[in-house]
Scaffold this motif. Structure first.
Motif, PDB file in Angstrom:
ATOM      1  N   GLY A 114       0.816  -1.216   0.000  1.00  0.00           N
ATOM      2  CA  GLY A 114       0.000   0.000   0.000  1.00  0.00           C
ATOM      3  C   GLY A 114       0.848   1.263   0.000  1.00  0.00           C
ATOM      4  O   GLY A 114       0.616   2.187  -0.777  1.00  0.00           O
ATOM      5  N   VAL A 115       1.857   1.302   0.861  1.00  0.00           N
ATOM      6  CA  VAL A 115       2.708   2.493   0.934  1.00  0.00           C
ATOM      7  C   VAL A 115       3.532   2.616  -0.345  1.00  0.00           C
ATOM      8  O   VAL A 115       3.734   3.707  -0.873  1.00  0.00           O
ATOM      9  CB  VAL A 115       3.629   2.447   2.170  1.00  0.00           C
ATOM     10  CG1 VAL A 115       4.604   3.610   2.154  1.00  0.00           C
ATOM     11  CG2 VAL A 115       2.797   2.504   3.440  1.00  0.00           C
ATOM     12  N   LYS A 116       3.964   1.483  -0.859  1.00  0.00           N
ATOM     13  CA  LYS A 116       4.733   1.510  -2.112  1.00  0.00           C
ATOM     14  C   LYS A 116       3.909   2.136  -3.237  1.00  0.00           C
ATOM     15  O   LYS A 116       4.413   2.922  -4.016  1.00  0.00           O
ATOM     16  CB  LYS A 116       5.146   0.090  -2.492  1.00  0.00           C
ATOM     17  CG  LYS A 116       6.651  -0.104  -2.450  1.00  0.00           C
ATOM     18  CD  LYS A 116       7.050  -1.465  -2.971  1.00  0.00           C
ATOM     19  CE  LYS A 116       7.439  -1.375  -4.419  1.00  0.00           C
ATOM     20  NZ  LYS A 116       7.784  -2.658  -5.004  1.00  0.00           N
ATOM     21  N   SER A 117       2.628   1.783  -3.294  1.00  0.00           N
ATOM     22  CA  SER A 117       1.845   2.322  -4.404  1.00  0.00           C
ATOM     23  C   SER A 117       1.465   3.780  -4.156  1.00  0.00           C
ATOM     24  O   SER A 117       1.206   4.526  -5.105  1.00  0.00           O
ATOM     25  CB  SER A 117       0.611   1.458  -4.675  1.00  0.00           C
ATOM     26  OG  SER A 117      -0.187   1.390  -3.530  1.00  0.00           O
ATOM     27  N   ALA A 118       1.473   4.227  -2.887  1.00  0.00           N
ATOM     28  CA  ALA A 118       1.199   5.639  -2.605  1.00  0.00           C
ATOM     29  C   ALA A 118       2.303   6.530  -3.169  1.00  0.00           C
ATOM     30  O   ALA A 118       2.097   7.707  -3.451  1.00  0.00           O
ATOM     31  CB  ALA A 118       1.064   5.863  -1.104  1.00  0.00           C
ATOM     32  N   GLU A 119       3.477   5.951  -3.314  1.00  0.00           N
ATOM     33  CA  GLU A 119       4.592   6.705  -3.861  1.00  0.00           C
ATOM     34  C   GLU A 119       4.235   7.264  -5.246  1.00  0.00           C
ATOM     35  O   GLU A 119       4.609   8.371  -5.599  1.00  0.00           O
ATOM     36  CB  GLU A 119       5.808   5.781  -3.965  1.00  0.00           C
ATOM     37  CG  GLU A 119       7.109   6.509  -4.072  1.00  0.00           C
ATOM     38  CD  GLU A 119       8.287   5.554  -4.130  1.00  0.00           C
ATOM     39  OE1 GLU A 119       8.079   4.326  -4.108  1.00  0.00           O
ATOM     40  OE2 GLU A 119       9.419   6.045  -4.201  1.00  0.00           O
ATOM     41  N   GLN A 120       3.493   6.487  -5.989  1.00  0.00           N
ATOM     42  CA  GLN A 120       3.089   6.910  -7.325  1.00  0.00           C
ATOM     43  C   GLN A 120       2.170   8.130  -7.244  1.00  0.00           C
ATOM     44  O   GLN A 120       2.354   9.114  -7.957  1.00  0.00           O
ATOM     45  CB  GLN A 120       2.376   5.746  -8.049  1.00  0.00           C
ATOM     46  CG  GLN A 120       2.189   5.976  -9.536  1.00  0.00           C
ATOM     47  CD  GLN A 120       3.485   6.379 -10.214  1.00  0.00           C
ATOM     48  OE1 GLN A 120       4.518   5.724 -10.063  1.00  0.00           O
ATOM     49  NE2 GLN A 120       3.461   7.469 -10.978  1.00  0.00           N
ATOM     50  N   GLN A 121       1.200   8.067  -6.319  1.00  0.00           N
ATOM     51  CA  GLN A 121       0.294   9.205  -6.109  1.00  0.00           C
ATOM     52  C   GLN A 121       1.094  10.458  -5.816  1.00  0.00           C
ATOM     53  O   GLN A 121       0.761  11.546  -6.269  1.00  0.00           O
ATOM     54  CB  GLN A 121      -0.594   8.968  -4.892  1.00  0.00           C
ATOM     55  CG  GLN A 121      -1.741   8.029  -5.107  1.00  0.00           C
ATOM     56  CD  GLN A 121      -2.560   7.954  -3.819  1.00  0.00           C
ATOM     57  OE1 GLN A 121      -2.776   8.967  -3.150  1.00  0.00           O
ATOM     58  NE2 GLN A 121      -2.992   6.759  -3.472  1.00  0.00           N
ATOM     59  N   PHE A 122       2.123  10.269  -4.998  1.00  0.00           N
ATOM     60  CA  PHE A 122       2.949  11.404  -4.616  1.00  0.00           C
ATOM     61  C   PHE A 122       3.587  12.024  -5.852  1.00  0.00           C
ATOM     62  O   PHE A 122       3.561  13.242  -6.038  1.00  0.00           O
ATOM     63  CB  PHE A 122       4.021  10.950  -3.631  1.00  0.00           C
ATOM     64  CG  PHE A 122       4.923  12.056  -3.178  1.00  0.00           C
ATOM     65  CD1 PHE A 122       4.543  12.892  -2.144  1.00  0.00           C
ATOM     66  CD2 PHE A 122       6.145  12.272  -3.788  1.00  0.00           C
ATOM     67  CE1 PHE A 122       5.358  13.924  -1.728  1.00  0.00           C
ATOM     68  CE2 PHE A 122       6.977  13.293  -3.376  1.00  0.00           C
ATOM     69  CZ  PHE A 122       6.577  14.127  -2.335  1.00  0.00           C
ATOM     70  N   GLN A 123       4.136  11.165  -6.704  1.00  0.00           N
ATOM     71  CA  GLN A 123       4.759  11.670  -7.933  1.00  0.00           C
ATOM     72  C   GLN A 123       3.745  12.437  -8.776  1.00  0.00           C
ATOM     73  O   GLN A 123       4.053  13.442  -9.384  1.00  0.00           O
ATOM     74  CB  GLN A 123       5.324  10.517  -8.776  1.00  0.00           C
ATOM     75  CG  GLN A 123       6.276   9.591  -8.049  1.00  0.00           C
ATOM     76  CD  GLN A 123       7.569  10.263  -7.652  1.00  0.00           C
ATOM     77  OE1 GLN A 123       7.821  11.403  -8.000  1.00  0.00           O
ATOM     78  NE2 GLN A 123       8.391   9.565  -6.874  1.00  0.00           N
ATOM     79  N   LEU A 138      -2.792   9.474   3.389  1.00  0.00           N
ATOM     80  CA  LEU A 138      -1.847   8.384   3.599  1.00  0.00           C
ATOM     81  C   LEU A 138      -1.458   8.218   5.064  1.00  0.00           C
ATOM     82  O   LEU A 138      -1.349   7.107   5.567  1.00  0.00           O
ATOM     83  CB  LEU A 138      -0.598   8.621   2.749  1.00  0.00           C
ATOM     84  CG  LEU A 138       0.506   7.594   2.957  1.00  0.00           C
ATOM     85  CD1 LEU A 138       0.093   6.250   2.391  1.00  0.00           C
ATOM     86  CD2 LEU A 138       1.807   8.048   2.344  1.00  0.00           C
ATOM     87  N   PHE A 139      -1.261   9.363   5.752  1.00  0.00           N
ATOM     88  CA  PHE A 139      -0.689   9.246   7.093  1.00  0.00           C
ATOM     89  C   PHE A 139      -1.685   8.679   8.096  1.00  0.00           C
ATOM     90  O   PHE A 139      -1.324   7.930   8.982  1.00  0.00           O
ATOM     91  CB  PHE A 139      -0.095  10.583   7.520  1.00  0.00           C
ATOM     92  CG  PHE A 139       0.925  11.029   6.525  1.00  0.00           C
ATOM     93  CD1 PHE A 139       2.092  10.309   6.379  1.00  0.00           C
ATOM     94  CD2 PHE A 139       0.682  12.090   5.671  1.00  0.00           C
ATOM     95  CE1 PHE A 139       3.029  10.657   5.412  1.00  0.00           C
ATOM     96  CE2 PHE A 139       1.608  12.442   4.706  1.00  0.00           C
ATOM     97  CZ  PHE A 139       2.779  11.726   4.569  1.00  0.00           C
ATOM     98  N   ASP A 140      -2.937   9.045   7.871  1.00  0.00           N
ATOM     99  CA  ASP A 140      -3.968   8.440   8.693  1.00  0.00           C
ATOM    100  C   ASP A 140      -4.061   6.950   8.383  1.00  0.00           C
ATOM    101  O   ASP A 140      -4.241   6.102   9.260  1.00  0.00           O
ATOM    102  CB  ASP A 140      -5.304   9.125   8.393  1.00  0.00           C
ATOM    103  CG  ASP A 140      -6.339   8.776   9.429  1.00  0.00           C
ATOM    104  OD1 ASP A 140      -6.018   8.876  10.628  1.00  0.00           O
ATOM    105  OD2 ASP A 140      -7.447   8.365   9.032  1.00  0.00           O
ATOM    106  N   TRP A 141      -3.900   6.642   7.108  1.00  0.00           N
ATOM    107  CA  TRP A 141      -3.964   5.253   6.664  1.00  0.00           C
ATOM    108  C   TRP A 141      -2.819   4.430   7.279  1.00  0.00           C
ATOM    109  O   TRP A 141      -3.012   3.305   7.741  1.00  0.00           O
ATOM    110  CB  TRP A 141      -3.904   5.241   5.133  1.00  0.00           C
ATOM    111  CG  TRP A 141      -4.098   3.904   4.518  1.00  0.00           C
ATOM    112  CD1 TRP A 141      -5.291   3.310   4.204  1.00  0.00           C
ATOM    113  CD2 TRP A 141      -3.073   2.984   4.125  1.00  0.00           C
ATOM    114  NE1 TRP A 141      -5.065   2.083   3.641  1.00  0.00           N
ATOM    115  CE2 TRP A 141      -3.721   1.853   3.580  1.00  0.00           C
ATOM    116  CE3 TRP A 141      -1.675   2.998   4.180  1.00  0.00           C
ATOM    117  CZ2 TRP A 141      -3.021   0.757   3.095  1.00  0.00           C
ATOM    118  CZ3 TRP A 141      -0.979   1.899   3.692  1.00  0.00           C
ATOM    119  CH2 TRP A 141      -1.656   0.799   3.164  1.00  0.00           C
TER     120      TRP A 141
END
Lengths: 326, 489
Positions: A114-123, A138-141
């Motif tokens: 999950g955190v790995k795929s959030a990296e894409q959102q960040f980009q 993300l941080f709440d998640w």
């Protein structure tokens, strides 16, 4: 239990707790900066207190929200970032997969992906992400998933040595991080000692308490917010589960359970082994202090001292249980 | 009717599910009918759900070259391979016979060496076998068992007959995939499953545990699984088997040898270990006895073993019978030790050390498969029909330089099983690896791992080279008939 396995379980739990607290740090900073868009830079102290300013400045020019959030969340080369912590937690879990429950492993695996795929959102949307932690926050998640992890540890693992090492790891880490979060906010919120003692129901102190899920419990106990009381509550309270003193008391029971299981206390006739002694001393030291003493001696100095002592406890645990044989 | 398999063609190959006329074989009828009854797209949907489940469970292997830590699942195809019970009975008997003879052989070559004295196996072959361990000469392992766990590779050729391709007596892997594939299949196709009366595989871990404790005289021996560590590609299997057996999974650094006894480092200090299921090759097991540069092993392990203080499975030295040249002599071993005719034939094998064979091989490189004696995983191989002139010339050079190290076999037309690909279902080539345990008696896991070459036309089934796996069902040919008395387990 194999020493290597105990060590991995201990670190697995520590790394998850570390990731959770970092998410809490970032979360609270986002709220602070939203309320004071023009005020001082809230992001810089976050880097300062996590102790890695040098590495940060090698990789970024300025303490912008985007840079700080990326550094603390996704930077693989920064060994304490959320992603790095989760990777380490998962590697530890993978190496002891047979010793933890499948539920714990599968959740951790999912959490990591999950955190790995959030990296894409960040980009995709750097600014929005840095300000709000993405649309689904993300941080709440991360916080919630850490809590699920904890719940799984507690509800699917026997209270054997493995669980006690996990518990020990997470509580020592939490004690450390609660003190740090106090440290980081303390000096931005309270530039001068003169402010101590005035009653001010400050929004920001409320946010600080909220960041460690302490606001409601604090209110129940003290109603109005004063600095010594906040310090008392986060450091010395014996009932609140994220307070330093509470964490250490619980860590001590796990350490005792681990010691009782083996023959570790009989070698030189003392009642406590060295790891237990170290932790008992630290507990006694906290019991001898009041919040006002801590404030007078200097919050930052106190937190520094506490962290050194916590490291000593960790070292003793290592030499007592994890470093075995020739 | 006939949705999924409507356009399915056997294309002249032996197909495990369909006969030459394209009719489902007796044992596969229930499966084919039920798959055909699925709505369009359903099969692909279930295949995708399984891929997701594998990723979620973290049943993956690492792609080392990728810094981002990309992980891949070992591809699993949901159309099972079916083996009819009658045929399985034949395979099972053949494997038991073979393992028995191989065990006699290993015991013999490290002790009396009668088989070489009687000139059934040439002495120079043995002397030059790289996997022969002088450290084991004169030694008899606990209960006289050397090969406790074996994963024999079988293939079916175009004529429909089953051949033994390789014996894999060292550290055969893949059994965890058999159990995991079965679990996924039960979840995905509960109905087909209950109608097909498939023989269970679920008791493998407890059978394995029994095999291991049989090696100790203690009432409750401490058993461990020894793994090279979490970076090993079979790590998932090591941890899975330890978990399923309820024993500790240890790495070399967790063990220490004192006074020729093995201990593990625990939070309570050192605790004795009695039986080790080691998933580390002989070479890396003990830097004092074998390769000194091994970081994975346990110094002194071999001395504890030879002193009889710890049992190892498989026994060190077992690999001598895994040599691909020695393999050619297994049918002779069966005749020699058991006085029986081999039930399962070898693939016809040319031993390059024999001048006649060598001449034939060198003249027919473009048709044959050439293998080095001590390589595994599809390496060190020449597949004649798929090779270039340069590769053939290179192998000719190697064979002439070191004939002892090479064998050659005809290129087999491996049987096929219907397999899902992007556009539907097509036949893909398979082999079969059953698992055999040698404890109080010899037991064969019903079915085993069917490996499938996912690329069209490919004959290479190894996971490192584009292979996947399938569930293997041993079923009664007549619906309703119980496949075996062991069903009740």
């Amino acid at each position: 239990m194999l020493s290597r396995v105990a060590d991995s379980i201990y670190w697995m739990a520590r790394y998850i707790e570390r990731a959770e607290n970092l998410a809490r740090f970032i979360d609270v900073t986002q709220y602070f900066s939203l309320d004071q868009p023009d005020a001082t830079n809230h992001w810089k102290p976050l880097i300062q207190v996590t102790g890695d300013e040098e590495l940060f400045l090698k990789r970024h020019d300025a303490f912008t929200p985007e840079a700080v959030v990326h550094f603390l969340t996704f930077d693989r080369e920064y060994s304490h970032s959320i992603l790095a912590s989760l990777t380490a937690a998962r590697e530890n879990a993978r190496s002891v997969r047979e010793a933890i429950s499948s539920e714990v492993w599968e959740h951790l695996n999912d959490f990591y992906h999950g955190v790995k795929s959030a990296e894409q959102q960040f980009q995709d949307d750097v600014r929005a992400f840095a300000r709000y932690g993405s649309a689904d926050n993300l941080f709440d998640w991360v916080k919630r998933n850490s809590l699920i992890f904890e719940g799984l540890i507690d509800s699917t693992m026997s209270r054997g040595i493995g669980w006690h090492f996990a518990n020990l790891g997470r509580l020592l880490e939490r004690a450390d991080k609660t003190s740090r979060i106090l440290d980081v906010k303390y000096f931005t919120l309270l530039p001068s000692l003169d402010h101590v003692g005035t009653t001010f129901d400050d929004l920001q102190w409320s946010e600080l308490l909220r960041s460690v899920s302490a606001f409601e419990m604090y209110r129940k106990q003290y109603q109005t917010i004063t600095v010594p009381r906040v310090v008392q509550f986060l450091v010395l309270d014996e009932m609140f589960p994220r307070a330093v003193r509470y964490c250490l008391a619980e860590a001590f029971s796990s350490l005792k359970a681990i010691s009782n299981n083996g023959l570790k206390r009989t070698d030189d006739g003392r009642l406590l082994n060295r790891a237990e002694q170290e932790l008992a001393l630290l507990c006694a030291e906290l019991d001898s202090l009041g919040a006002t003493t801590i404030i007078q001696r200097g919050m930052h100095q106190f937190v520094d001292h506490l962290q050194r002592r916590l490291n000593d406890v960790g070292d003793r645990v290592y030499s007592q249980f994890l470093l075995v044989g020739p | 009717m006939n949705h999924q398999f409507q356009n399915y063609q056997t294309e002249g190959f032996y197909d495990e599910l369909f006969d030459e006329q394209g009719r489902p074989r007796a044992g596969a009828r229930t499966l084919v009918e039920m798959i055909d009854a699925l709505p369009p797209g359903e099969l692909t949907r279930r295949q995708k759900a399984i891929d997701q489940a594998l990723l979620k469970m973290g049943i993956t292997f690492n792609v080392y070259s990728d810094q981002q830590g990309t992980e891949k699942i070992f591809p699993f195809d949901i159309v099972p391979r079916i083996v009819e019970a009658m045929q399985w009975g034949h395979i099972e008997a053949g494997l038991k016979q073979r393992i028995k003879a191989l065990n006699c052989f290993i015991q013999d070559v490290y002790n009396e060496q009668q088989i070489v004295n009687d000139n059934v196996v040439p002495r120079e072959l043995l002397q030059e076998a790289k996997s022969f361990r002088p450290q084991c000469v004169g030694f008899t392992p606990p209960r006289g068992i050397w090969c406790h766990i074996t994963g024999t590779d079988l293939v079916r050729s175009g004529d429909g007959a089953i051949y033994v391709l390789e014996d894999n007596l060292r550290c055969p892997s893949g059994v965890s995939y058999v159990l995991q594939n079965r679990m996924l299949m039960k979840r995905s196709f509960p109905k087909i499953f209950s109608a097909s009366k498939v023989r269970p595989v679920i008791d493998y871990p407890s059978r394995l545990y029994d095999t291991l404790i049989h090696l100790s005289d203690k009432e409750r021996p401490t058993v461990v699984v020894l793994t090279p560590g979490s970076f090993n590609s079979a790590y998932y299997e090591h941890s899975f088997l330890a978990q399923q057996m309820g024993v500790q999974l240890v790495e070399g650094r967790d063990l220490v040898v004192h006074d020729k006894r093995v201990f593990m480092r625990t939070t309570n200090g050192l605790e004795p270990v009695d039986v080790i299921y080691r998933r580390i090759d002989d070479d890396f097991m003990d830097p004092l006895a074998f390769r000194a540069d091994s970081m994975l092993g346990v110094p002194g392990l071999m001395s504890a073993y030879v002193a009889g203080n710890v049992a190892l499975a498989n026994a060190p030295g077992t690999g001598v019978a895994d040599d691909k040249v020695i393999y050619a002599f297994v049918p002779e071993m069966i005749r020699y030790y058991l006085n029986e005719e081999p039930i399962l034939p070898n693939v016809p094998t040319y031993v390059c050390q024999r001048p006649d064979d060598r001449a034939y091989v060198l003249a027919h490189l473009s048709e044959l498969v050439v293998k080095a004696a001590n390589e595994a995983g599809g390496y060190g191989m020449l597949i004649g029909p798929a090779s270039t002139k340069e590769e053939q010339a290179e192998f000719a050079r190697r064979i002439q330089a070191d004939p002892r190290n090479y064998i050659a076999q005809p290129t087999l037309s491996l049987s096929r099983v219907p397999t899902i690909f992007e556009q539907g279902i097509e036949g893909r080539h398979v082999d079969l690896r059953p698992y055999i345990l040698y404890g109080k008696s010899i037991w064969v896991l019903p079915g085993g791992l069917t490996r499938v070459a996912l690329r069209k036309g490919s004959l290479v089934v190894n996971s490192s080279q584009g292979g996947g796996s399938k569930d293997t069902w041993v079923v009664a040919a007549v619906p309703g008939q119980v496949a075996s008395a062991e069903e009740s387990l």
